[in-house]
Enzyme design. Structure first.
Site, PDB file in Angstrom:
ATOM      1  N   SER A   1       1.110  -0.805  -0.549  1.00  0.00           N
ATOM      2  CA  SER A   1      -0.125   0.184   0.042  1.00  0.00           C
ATOM      3  C   SER A   1       0.872   1.371   0.107  1.00  0.00           C
ATOM      4  CB  SER A   1      -0.795   0.282   1.024  1.00  0.00           C
ATOM      5  OG  SER A   1      -0.150   0.322   2.452  1.00  0.00           O
TER       6      SER A   1
ATOM      7  N   SER B   1      12.680   9.604   5.219  1.00  0.00           N
ATOM      8  CA  SER B   1      11.532  11.285   5.578  1.00  0.00           C
ATOM      9  C   SER B   1      12.324  12.055   5.663  1.00  0.00           C
ATOM     10  CB  SER B   1      10.853  10.697   7.037  1.00  0.00           C
ATOM     11  OG  SER B   1      10.223  11.698   6.970  1.00  0.00           O
TER      12      SER B   1
ATOM     13  N   TYR C   1       9.425   7.121  15.461  1.00  0.00           N
ATOM     14  CA  TYR C   1       9.795   7.722  14.569  1.00  0.00           C
ATOM     15  C   TYR C   1      10.532   8.139  13.436  1.00  0.00           C
ATOM     16  CZ  TYR C   1       7.808   8.587  10.304  1.00  0.00           C
ATOM     17  OH  TYR C   1       7.665   8.777   8.960  1.00  0.00           O
TER      18      TYR C   1
END
Length: 269
Positions: A26, A147, A160
């Site tokens: 996904s 990220s 994270y």
């Protein structure tokens, strides 16, 4: 600081090449798989959920499926063995990732280890297992998905963000290790992306610092996939996505980026 304009190494041909995408069930992973397949790659889809992988594979001619849990070293070894049984990959996209946005004191015991297992340790173990065959062939490319939070400190996202910093560090270390082998490394670092991640992690979107609007706002997974594939084909070392985010990171000192995130982001009650 490296950005989307960072110097490129040898370009990587995708058409007709075997390309592995982890976390392909996904979000960015699925979008990347579609983009790479559209450029002629023979995509190997890797994730835990067989039904989702098989549904995506049905859309992509020439693709194949490897079902495995990359959260453990044994799972990574099994997946690597299955990948290599089908042939040495030209490109490996280490995209699998997990983790909630939680402050350090909000994080339940043991959850930080889970957040580090995927993406960081999964990428490390797959790199370790697949690289010897790539070196023997004298070509290939590892692509690490991190990220933009790997370039600043984001309040309320301790585990994270730390895991994304670890992936950034891994990309640099692997590049140093593999210098002269013919195997290259690309680091992809998207800013905010409109992906199912936020649906699966309620409350996370509200913690994104308001200052991230300066990075171009929320990008679609298809946009990130297209820009990421461009970076891979160009052989870029680092690509912060989209271009506006790269401009902000390139021109703003890291302490200022972190200050902006702190001033416009989550604050401890």
């Amino acid at each position: 600081m490296a950005t989307a304009s960072a110097s490129a190494s040898t370009p990587t041909k995708l058409s007709g090449q075997r390309v592995v995408v982890t976390g392909a069930s996904s979000g960015i992973g699925a979008a990347l798989a579609r983009e790479l397949a559209g450029r002629g790659a023979e995509v190997v889809l890797v994730a835990r959920t067989r039904t989702a992988l098989e549904a995506l594979s049905a859309e992509l001619p020439g693709s194949s499926v490897v079902v495995g849990d990359l959260a453990t070293a044994a799972g990574c070894a099994a997946a690597a063995g299955e990948i290599l049984a089908g042939g040495v990959p030209e490109v490996v996209v280490h995209n699998a990732g997990a983790g909630r946005w939680l402050a350090v004191d909000e994080t339940p015991e043991g959850e930080a280890a889970t957040m580090m297992a995927v993406p960081y340790l999964a990428a490390f173990e797959l790199t370790r297992a697949l690289t010897p065959a790539m070196i023997a062939r004298r070509r290939g490319r590892h692509v690490y998905m991190t990220s933009v939070s790997a370039f600043l400190h984001v309040p309320g996202a301790a585990g994270y963000s730390a895991a994304r910093w670890a992936v950034r560090g891994l990309a640099g270390q692997v590049r140093a290790d593999l210098r002269g082998t013919g195997v290259g490394v690309t680091l992809l670092a998207p800013a905010e992306v409109d992906s199912p991640y936020f649906d699966h992690n309620p409350g996370t979107r509200e913690r994104i610092p308001r200052a991230t609007v300066l990075m171009g706002g929320r990008a679609s997974t298809t946009t990130i996939a297209r820009l990421g594939a461009d970076a891979v084909e160009a052989g870029r070392r680092t690509a912060i996505l989209p271009r506006q985010a790269a401009l902000v990171v390139r021109t703003t000192p890291p302490p200022v980026l972190s200050w902006l995130a702190a001033r416009t982001g989550w604050r401890h009650p």
